[in-house]
Design an enzyme around this catalytic site. Sequence first.
Site, PDB file in Angstrom:
ATOM      1  N   ASP A   8      -0.006   4.890   3.768  1.00  0.00           N
ATOM      2  CA  ASP A   8       0.749   5.455   2.658  1.00  0.00           C
ATOM      3  C   ASP A   8       1.140   4.273   1.764  1.00  0.00           C
ATOM      4  O   ASP A   8       1.062   3.114   2.175  1.00  0.00           O
ATOM      5  CB  ASP A   8       1.983   6.176   3.209  1.00  0.00           C
ATOM      6  CG  ASP A   8       2.928   6.645   2.123  1.00  0.00           C
ATOM      7  OD1 ASP A   8       2.444   7.218   1.129  1.00  0.00           O
ATOM      8  OD2 ASP A   8       4.142   6.426   2.255  1.00  0.00           O
ATOM      9  N   ASP A  10       4.051   4.373  -1.166  1.00  0.00           N
ATOM     10  CA  ASP A  10       5.478   4.300  -1.480  1.00  0.00           C
ATOM     11  C   ASP A  10       6.315   4.219  -0.208  1.00  0.00           C
ATOM     12  O   ASP A  10       6.153   5.026   0.709  1.00  0.00           O
ATOM     13  CB  ASP A  10       5.904   5.515  -2.304  1.00  0.00           C
ATOM     14  CG  ASP A  10       5.274   5.517  -3.682  1.00  0.00           C
ATOM     15  OD1 ASP A  10       5.749   4.768  -4.545  1.00  0.00           O
ATOM     16  OD2 ASP A  10       4.282   6.246  -3.881  1.00  0.00           O
TER      17      ASP A  10
END
EC number: 3.1.3.3
Length: 207
Positions: A8, A10
């Site tokens: 991922d 963020d």
Amino acid sequence: MIKLCVFDFDATLMDGETIDILATAHGKGNQISEITRYAMAGELDFFESLQKRVSFLKGMSYKKVLELGSTLPLMHGAHELIQYLKSKNIQIVIFSGGFHEGIDPAMQKLGINLGFANYLHHKNDILTGLIGGEIMFSNSKGLMLQRLKSFLNLKTDEVMCVGDGANDLAMFNESGLKIAFCAKEILRSQADICIDIKDLKEIIKVI
């Protein structure tokens, strides 16, 4: 043996939430950060919350978006972890429910060649408040990983993933090694390993 690592972006590879940073610069920080918090905890539909948050960015200069995207702070230990994975010949990819305007500069800095995310629609250098792209739904990361495993001829136990929020659940289901990094409880409960120290180098110790 792990052959692919999916990150991922963020609050995982990047220290913060891109949309919150953009919103703050556009004077809409308070409105968006609360929605982001609920969305990452799995309390809001990801697609609906993404659309709503991006709508608050309408009228923002796209040039400003690119400037901010190029200066997003990488998570502590990001460079070291990526270099370690590369030394083990592990392929690396980013799946982000955020934006290419943020992940692309980070990919250059980290030497990552493949990333999937969304695009902020703009016209005449101004954001329209609309969005499109590859990771717009809660199940998008899982579907993308299914396709990638098939394309690369990888088994599930040859894949690891690292994430922090509810929209990472779908890719957890397609991974052999699931690492929750400073994560929300909804993701921690499905993880094989939970890292609670805000330093990606900690992952090197457990893989």
